[in-house]
Design a protein around this motif. Sequence first.
Motif, mmCIF file in Angstrom:
data_model
loop_
_atom_site.group_PDB
_atom_site.id
_atom_site.type_symbol
_atom_site.label_atom_id
_atom_site.label_comp_id
_atom_site.label_asym_id
_atom_site.label_seq_id
_atom_site.Cartn_x
_atom_site.Cartn_y
_atom_site.Cartn_z
ATOM 1 N N TYR A 24 6.065 -27.199 51.560
ATOM 2 C CA TYR A 24 5.895 -28.520 51.848
ATOM 3 C C TYR A 24 4.979 -28.531 52.877
ATOM 4 C CZ TYR A 24 9.936 -29.644 48.881
ATOM 5 O OH TYR A 24 10.878 -29.553 47.745
ATOM 6 N N TYR A 26 4.795 -31.645 55.242
ATOM 7 C CA TYR A 26 5.701 -32.209 56.060
ATOM 8 C C TYR A 26 7.188 -31.823 56.412
ATOM 9 C CZ TYR A 26 1.479 -35.156 56.066
ATOM 10 O OH TYR A 26 0.230 -35.562 56.280
ATOM 11 N N ARG A 42 9.822 -32.949 53.822
ATOM 12 C CA ARG A 42 9.789 -34.350 53.637
ATOM 13 C C ARG A 42 8.697 -34.436 52.742
ATOM 14 N NH1 ARG A 42 14.210 -35.297 55.133
ATOM 15 N NH2 ARG A 42 14.801 -36.048 57.218
ATOM 16 N N GLU A 43 8.697 -35.297 51.761
ATOM 17 C CA GLU A 43 7.486 -35.761 50.990
ATOM 18 C C GLU A 43 6.855 -37.168 51.233
ATOM 19 O OE1 GLU A 43 7.564 -34.620 46.818
ATOM 20 O OE2 GLU A 43 8.381 -32.846 47.215
ATOM 21 N N LEU A 44 5.804 -37.340 51.729
ATOM 22 C CA LEU A 44 5.456 -38.551 52.119
ATOM 23 C C LEU A 44 4.990 -39.355 50.566
ATOM 24 C CD1 LEU A 44 3.259 -37.987 55.152
ATOM 25 C CD2 LEU A 44 5.632 -38.557 54.804
ATOM 26 N N THR A 45 5.170 -40.631 50.453
ATOM 27 C CA THR A 45 4.854 -41.319 49.339
ATOM 28 C C THR A 45 4.071 -42.565 49.603
ATOM 29 O OG1 THR A 45 6.843 -42.438 49.126
ATOM 30 C CG2 THR A 45 6.765 -40.449 47.851
ATOM 31 N N VAL A 46 3.281 -43.105 48.564
ATOM 32 C CA VAL A 46 2.566 -44.351 48.857
ATOM 33 C C VAL A 46 3.727 -45.158 48.632
ATOM 34 C CG1 VAL A 46 0.659 -45.811 48.060
ATOM 35 C CG2 VAL A 46 0.378 -43.212 48.326
ATOM 36 N N PRO A 47 3.650 -46.251 49.544
ATOM 37 C CA PRO A 47 4.758 -47.518 49.212
ATOM 38 C C PRO A 47 4.055 -48.292 47.996
ATOM 39 C CG PRO A 47 3.343 -47.991 51.149
ATOM 40 C CD PRO A 47 3.067 -46.546 50.730
ATOM 41 N N GLU A 48 5.182 -49.145 47.320
ATOM 42 C CA GLU A 48 4.814 -49.884 46.427
ATOM 43 C C GLU A 48 3.926 -51.150 46.815
ATOM 44 O OE1 GLU A 48 7.949 -51.042 44.037
ATOM 45 O OE2 GLU A 48 8.914 -48.785 43.694
#
Length: 79
Positions: A24, A26, A42-48
Amino acid sequence: MEALKDYTVHIDSKKRVTLRGAAYQYYNVKEYENGCIILEPRELTVPESISAKTLADMDRAVENFKAGKVSAAINLSDF
């Protein structure tokens, strides 16, 4: 539980450690008084996207603020 990797690392001059073949990008780090360090991926995601209703509520709040329709000031001195 058996370790998948077991190797020795050193801290460089900027207090960094390099992870070999990290899966990963992060990690969340927890450091304990006894010297143990726990790394959790941790995987960072784009918020909706923000919904149209939320945007309309925000616009209404700004209009109320500009028109002077606001509540009394809140005392934050205790915090």
